[in-house]
Design an enzyme around this catalytic site. Structure first.
Site, PDB file in Angstrom:
ATOM      1  CG  ASP A  65      -2.162  -0.802   1.025  1.00 55.35           C
ATOM      2  OD1 ASP A  65      -2.600  -0.899  -0.131  1.00 55.35           O
ATOM      3  OD2 ASP A  65      -2.681  -1.344   2.003  1.00 55.35           O
ATOM      4  CB  THR A 122     -17.729   2.237   0.360  1.00 51.73           C
ATOM      5  OG1 THR A 122     -18.086   2.693  -0.949  1.00 51.73           O
ATOM      6  CG2 THR A 122     -18.859   2.513   1.340  1.00 51.73           C
ATOM      7  CD  GLN A 168     -16.833  -1.747  -3.069  1.00 48.16           C
ATOM      8  OE1 GLN A 168     -17.137  -1.295  -1.970  1.00 48.16           O
ATOM      9  NE2 GLN A 168     -16.003  -2.767  -3.224  1.00 48.16           N
ATOM     10  CB  THR A 169     -18.860   5.292  -3.172  1.00 47.34           C
ATOM     11  OG1 THR A 169     -18.331   5.387  -1.829  1.00 47.34           O
ATOM     12  CG2 THR A 169     -20.062   4.355  -3.169  1.00 47.34           C
ATOM     13  CB  SER A 198     -16.496  10.539   2.738  1.00 48.23           C
ATOM     14  OG  SER A 198     -15.438  11.482   2.724  1.00 48.23           O
ATOM     15  CE  LYS A 221     -12.994  14.802   2.814  1.00 49.90           C
ATOM     16  NZ  LYS A 221     -13.987  13.939   3.415  1.00 49.90           N
ATOM     17  CG  ASP A 254      -5.604  -1.644   7.458  1.00 56.28           C
ATOM     18  OD1 ASP A 254      -6.222  -1.648   6.373  1.00 56.28           O
ATOM     19  OD2 ASP A 254      -5.120  -0.619   7.960  1.00 56.28           O
ATOM     20  CG  ASP A 287      -6.926  -4.360   2.394  1.00 58.29           C
ATOM     21  OD1 ASP A 287      -6.974  -3.999   1.202  1.00 58.29           O
ATOM     22  OD2 ASP A 287      -6.600  -3.613   3.329  1.00 58.29           O
TER      23      ASP A 287
END
Length: 674
Positions: free
Chosen positions: A303, A372, A374-375, A378, A389, A510, A514
């Site tokens: 990451d 999320t 996927q989106t 937030s 944003k 984490d 994942d």
């Protein structure tokens, strides 16, 4: 657990010496076929020696010394394993003491009413209250509250950490102590299955299963033992054909020096010590297979945030679109970040308050829009008004008909080229501008990636950033490749692609998102602070929750494989050299021409045989420190490592017996003369 104790201490050595005799139990010894055969040979030799003493036939003094050193060979092999186990038992004792005192405030389900119960009575799904000063009674997830937790009992680090409900820092571990505030914890591990229990089992070596490589090597050593048994069994016929005889003790000595007792005596200790080093590094491996796989890794997925970069990206600038005032962008970005508890979200609020003090408070009717994977956005929903944003492409997908999309992309691209992260801000259907988040690449990370490259390991940076930002960070850090705008499905697909090409893949994570990739990877390192799903999916858990540790885990895996390979090379080379001592001594009377092979000029056939047997026994304890500490690992390609090991351990294994056996021969013959 972060400290590195001495390899040998009085209590460990004393307990190991006792356990070496306990391990003479045939049921235990049979797990090591070579040592089991050596014990059988030592038993038969003991019977023959007692018979020789009773009848006065043969050479009881020589046979008695032979029997003594044969048993020492077996005991030294047991001692090596017992020392490796003993180092873990000392840790297990302190962990058990911690576990024994665990009690829980079990919530009864009626308000805040609770009752004290022993921690071992807790079941999965129970809810407990943990207050200031309490030890957390079981592994679980914080479901309410926030607290400062001291995890020194598990990680060795004295600095407290924050654990809170929601997010990726909700996991807590049994045996850690709450030092401020209180939390409610839902138990996620049944009694006997928590991390404290796993650590106790791992450090004791009780749950260690032999790895595929270890099993294969054990089968090879057992096969060699069988071959040499057949070979030695045919020698009396050759001696009879030459008009002579061969005493049974001499055949026994030849057989024991031929079989690979050195590596057989150390093999289990090497495996246990490898797991022990990992545990001392605050990493729990669910199997030895995972440790071995770490040593064979071809591709490393890392990451970006927290691993390659320092993390906690900070907002540094607001860049409004043409026609939008900076004040309007700041106000919208601030509102969209009020419910965002991430470091990035908090930094936006702080920067907004600096640039435009007196910002609007969160309306009571507002509902957070949760981020999320996927989106990837937030914000806040205030009635019909939606303030968001997030990643530029994600915001533009929500507003496909936005008029200023191209202008927004240009601003975002300018930020991305500098290595920053652009966050688009929208108010309803209107695009307002971009927030510039700044990432800082960790010092020394480029050199670390250079080491991995020399080891033949490909590094891939995983990030949710857009391709321009990802490319800039990748170039600065020296990573080999990158995957931008990564979703959980993208990570999984990348791992499968690499594995389909015959590669072994390691990654860390984490979050629940994942978990699929952690489960698919050959080595999946889950952060201890992560979600339960991530910890269950990975085959390793990092108690320090340090993503960069994946690089060290690969090094530890390679060190384990190198140690086993180096000592196997030393052992086989050792055996070749011992043949020059014992074969001429056995056959010189029948075939005088073999005297030319007595290059060490040993005193007599008896001293030569005895010296070889003594060297065969004492080399095992002499190599125990190396087996426990491990061969020093250096980043290099496989060819260079092989050449180095052959040069040091192959050549060393050939030379050591010539020197050692000669010195022992001088001592043995001197004692006999005296």
């Amino acid at each position: 657990m972060s400290t590195q104790p001495s390899l040998f201490t009085g209590p460990i050595v004393k307990a190991a010496a006792r356990d070496a005799f306990v391990k003479l139990n045939p049921g235990t010894l049979i797990r090591n076929p070579v040592m089991f055969v050596t014990a059988i040979v030592a038993t038969l030799s003991s019977v023959l020696w007692i018979k020789s003493l009773a009848t006065g036939e043969g050479n009881p003094v020589f046979e008695g010394q032979l029997v003594f050193w044969l048993w020492l060979t077996v005991l030294f092999g047991n001692f090596a394993e017992a020392v490796a186990e003993g180092r873990g038992k000392a840790q297990a004792a302190s962990l058990r003491a911690t576990k024994a005192e665990l009690k829980a405030r079990l919530l009864t389900g009626v308000g805040d009413i609770w009752e004290w119960v022993p921690a071992h009575q807790l079941e999965k799904g129970d809810e407990v209250l943990v207050e200031t000063g309490d030890l957390i009674p079981a592994d679980g997830e914080v479901i309410a509250g926030i607290a400062s937790v001291n995890e020194a009992a598990i990680t060795g680090e004295s600095a407290p950490v924050i654990r809170e409900a929601g997010g990726d820092r909700s996991a807590v571990t049994a045996g850690t102590r709450v030092i401020a505030d209180e939390i409610r914890v839902r138990v996620t591990a049944a009694s006997g299955q928590g991390f404290l229990d796993r650590m106790i089992a791992l450090v004791e070596g009780a749950s260690r299963q032999k790895t595929p490589n270890e099993i294969a090597l054990t089968i090879l050593l057992a096969g060699l033992t069988l071959i040499f048994l057949i070979a030695v069994g045919t020698l009396p016929a050759f001696a009879s054909y030459a008009g002579g005889t061969m005493a049974v003790p001499v055949l026994v000595a030849l057989f024991v020096t031929l079989i690979p007792t050195t590596i057989s005596g150390l093999l289990s200790a090497i495996g246990i010590a490898g797991m022990d080093r990992l545990v001392r590094f605050n990493v729990l491996a669910k199997s030895g297979r995972a440790v071995e796989a770490a040593g064979d890794i071809d591709t490393l997925l890392l990451d970006k945030t927290g691993t390659i970069t320092i993390g906690d990206r900070q907002a540094t600038e607001f860049k409004p679109l043409p026609g939008i005032s900076e004040v309007e962008l700041i106000a919208a970005a601030r509102l969209a970040s009020l419910a965002d508890e991430t470091p990035e979200g908090r930094s936006i609020v702080v920067l907004a308050d600096e640039k435009a003090p007196g910002g609007e408070a969160m309306p009571t009717s507002a509902e957070p829009i949760a981020f999320t994977s996927q989106t990837r956005v937030s914000g806040l929903q205030i009635g019909e008004r939606s303030l968001v944003k997030g990643a530029v492409d994600a915001v533009l997908r929500r507003l496909p008909d936005a008029a200023d999309a191209e202008a927004l992309r240009r601003i975002a691209d300018d930020i991305a080229r500098t290595g920053g992260t652009p966050l688009a801000v929208a108010d309803g259907a209107r695009l307002l501008g971009v927030v510039h988040l700044k990432d800082i690449v960790k010092a020394g990370i480029r050199e670390r990636f250079g080491e991995l490259r020399r080891m033949g390991i490909k590094t891939v940076m995983i990030t949710g950033d857009n391709p321009l930002t990802a490319a800039s960070i990748a170039a600065e850090s020296g990573v080999d490749d990158f995957l931008a705008e990564a979703t959980p499905e993208d990570k999984l697909a990348l791992i499968r692609r690499e594995q389909d090409g015959g590669k072994l893949v390691a990654m860390c994570g984490d979050g629940t998102n994942d978990a699929p990739a952690l489960a698919q990877a050959n080595v999946g390192v889950a952060m201890n602070t992560g979600t339960q799903a991530a910890r269950e999916a990975g085959n390793m858990v990092d108690l320090d929750s340090d993503p960069t540790k994946l690089i060290e885990i690969v090094g530890l895996g390679k060190q384990l494989l190198m140690t086993r390979g180096a000592l196997t090379t030393f052992s086989i080379s050792n055996d070749v050299a011992k043949y020059f001592a014992i074969l001429p001594a056995i056959f010189v009377a029948l075939y005088p021409g073999l005297g030319a092979l007595n290059v060490m000029a040993l005193t007599s056939p008896e001293s030569a045989i005895l010296s070889a047997i003594i060297f065969n026994a004492i080399i095992i304890p002499l190599l125990v420190p190396l087996a426990l500490k491990g061969v020093k690992y250096r980043a290099a390609d496989a060819g260079s490592l092989l050449a180095r090991n052959l040069g040091i351990y192959g050549l060393g294994g050939l030379i050591a017996p010539f020197v050692g056996i000669k010195l022992i021969d001088l001592a043995v013959s001197g004692l006999n003369l005296a």
